[in-house]
Design an enzyme around this catalytic site. Structure first.
Site, PDB file in Angstrom:
ATOM      1  CE  LYS A  27     -37.391  -1.877  -1.339  1.00  0.00           C
ATOM      2  NZ  LYS A  27     -36.989  -3.051  -0.493  1.00  0.00           N
ATOM      3  CD  GLU A  53     -52.665  -5.350  -0.111  1.00  0.00           C
ATOM      4  OE1 GLU A  53     -52.846  -5.196   1.119  1.00  0.00           O
ATOM      5  OE2 GLU A  53     -52.018  -6.284  -0.597  1.00  0.00           O
ATOM      6  CB  CYS A  89     -52.365  -7.296   4.133  1.00  0.00           C
ATOM      7  SG  CYS A  89     -52.635  -7.885   2.450  1.00  0.00           S
ATOM      8  CD  GLU A 149     -51.758  -5.511   9.056  1.00  0.00           C
ATOM      9  OE1 GLU A 149     -52.211  -6.161   8.109  1.00  0.00           O
ATOM     10  OE2 GLU A 149     -51.068  -4.485   8.900  1.00  0.00           O
TER      11      GLU A 149
END
Length: 476
Positions: free
Chosen positions: A170, A245, A279, A378
């Site tokens: 997905k 992750e 990331c 972040e």
């Protein structure tokens, strides 16, 4: 205008169970670029059933048979590079040079590495009287994000195929075009029916049913820490393996040496790559406090050389992926200003001359405290925070003072010092002078996730370990 109205399930392009669709917006123009069918739990059920049906035969294939399929994928992949590059630019705004270059090359590199590992991996090993066997874990649910949409599909699908697993993918609803093309490539390569299945959709509609499905043996997810927590909760009742992750707020320690200014410039380039939507981006630059002024000027010069604009042209930096992402970044830039960080360059608003599209100014803050929001959260945009350190011990303390632990970089000419520093950083992927290796494990400590991807380490996430005791005959 793209129209993707079917899913790839059981080796066929099939109609979705329901009538739902979603639109994909081109972030450079803010126009609708395509419509994609939205999957539901019923579609996930069909895809999982197809994967379960295919698993006994695929898991019993030989290394040579699986290698042949992966080589066929590599050949089919090369034929679709132009199509994939165009899709990346259209769906998530990657500049043409990045989309047709590093974005595509990363995926190809993960495929080549999966083939290499497969052809040399020991799936069984005798230890005394016991045979240790590595077997495919089963049906894998793979949920991928929008920021590196092709390579982050590749780094999951290829090791899963290589180990003999079957799967349901997905992709992110923000960048679904590459997932659709990826399925076409695997179909053209002759991947057996049901081994690979594709269902598009959002998290609640398709991701949650996939992560909770009792027919799925493993979930591999890349994305935000917030979403990762929800996926782990969904998966917990079925006690399936979960590898994740997740987010990062990675440090870049710039050492005090003759290459200081050049290394600051490289650090700015690393943060602005892919519009900062990475990331592992080293968005906290740690510099000697006594050289802060020099760092500011070097960072300003590097950031102001970055061209922002139409990703189909020659710009270095395209838009961020969506209106929601644009607004979030703007809010965090403003928060940095409000909390007292020094704005070196960039700031709120679109770059001059760009009235349309989700473009963000390359932004640098200096004199940032590690307790400021821009140093803790972040941002996922082209925003760099420069922090000062007093000595090496202080640099290490600042680097590790974060709830994340995905990546880090040490920039400096003294290799012995860099090596010693790298051992002290609490992160899963530490580069010295931007080192890169497809064989290295990639993954995080703390809230940056669990499990590892890339190379042999990622390969083993898709394997179960079995001990067959008494395998060797007892001595007479």
């Amino acid at each position: 205008m793209r129209d993707y109205s079917k899913f790839y399930i059981g080796g066929q392009w099939v109609d979705p169970a329901g009538p739902g669709t979603f639109e994909v917006v081109n972030p450079a123009t803010e126009d609708v670029a395509g419509t994609v069918a939205a999957g539901t739990a019923a579609d996930i059920d069909r895809a999982v059933a197809a994967a379960r049906h295919a698993f006994p035969a695929w898991s019993a294939t030989t290394v040579a048979e699986r290698s042949e399929v992966l080589h066929a994928i590599a050949e089919a992949y090369q034929k679709r590079r132009d199509d994939l590059g165009a899709a990346l630019t259209e769906e998530m705004g990657a500049p043409r040079a990045l989309a047709n270059g590093f974005q595509l090359d990363l995926a190809a590199g993960h495929l080549a590495k999966a083939i290499e590992v497969l052809e040399h991996y020991a799936f069984s090993e005798q230890r005394g009287p016991t045979l240790i066997v590595k077997e495919p874990i089963g049906v894998c649910g793979l949920i991928t994000p929008w920021n590196w949409p092709l390579s982050l599909i590749a780094v999951k699908v290829f090791p899963a195929l290589a180990t003999g697993c079957t799967m349901v993918l997905k992709p992110s609803e923000k960048s679904p075009f590459t997932g659709q093309l990826f399925a076409e490539i695997l179909d053209a390569a002759g991947v057996p029916a049901g081994v690979f299945n594709l269902v598009q959709g959002d998290g609640p509609g398709a991701g949650a049913p996939l992560s909770a499905h009792p027919g799925v043996d493993m979930i591999s997810f890349t994305g935000s820490t917030r979403a990762g927590i929800e996926i782990a909760r969904n998966a917990a009742p079925t006690v399936k393996r979960v590898t994740q992750e997740l987010g990062g707020k990675s440090p870049n320690i710039v050492l005090d040496d003759a290459a200081f200014a050049a290394n600051v410039g490289k650090g700015v380039a690393a943060v602005t790559l892919n519009a900062g939507q990475t990331c592992s981006a080293t968005t906290r630059m740690l510099v000697p406090r006594g050289r802060m002024a020099e760092a500011v000027e070097a960072a300003r010069a590097a950031a102001e050389q970055v061209t922002v604009g139409d990703p189909t042209g020659t710009a270095d930096l395209g838009p961020v992926v969506s209106a929601a992402q644009f607004e979030r970044i703007q809010g965090l830039i403003q928060q940095g200003i409000d909390e007292g960080a020094t704005l070196v360059t960039g700031g709120v608003g679109r770059p001059e001359g760009l009235a349309r599209g989700y473009y963000v100014k390359p932004t640098v803050f200096a004199d940032v405290g590690n307790d400021m929001t821009i140093a803790r959260e972040e941002i996922f945009g082209p925003v760099l925070s420069i922090l000062g350190y007093d000595d090496i011990d202080h640099a290490v303390a600042l680097a590790n003072d974060t709830e994340y632990g995905l990546a880090a970089n040490i920039a400096g000419a003294d290799l012995d010092q860099a090596r010693a520093l790298a051992r002290r950083i609490r992160a899963g992927y530490v580069s010295i002078n931007d080192g890169f290796d497809f064989s290295s494990p990639f993954g995080g400590y703390k809230k940056s996730g669990n499990g590892r991807e890339w190379g042999e380490f990622g390969f083993e996430e898709y394997l179960e370990t079995k001990g067959i005791l008494g395998y060797a005959a007892a001595p007479q």
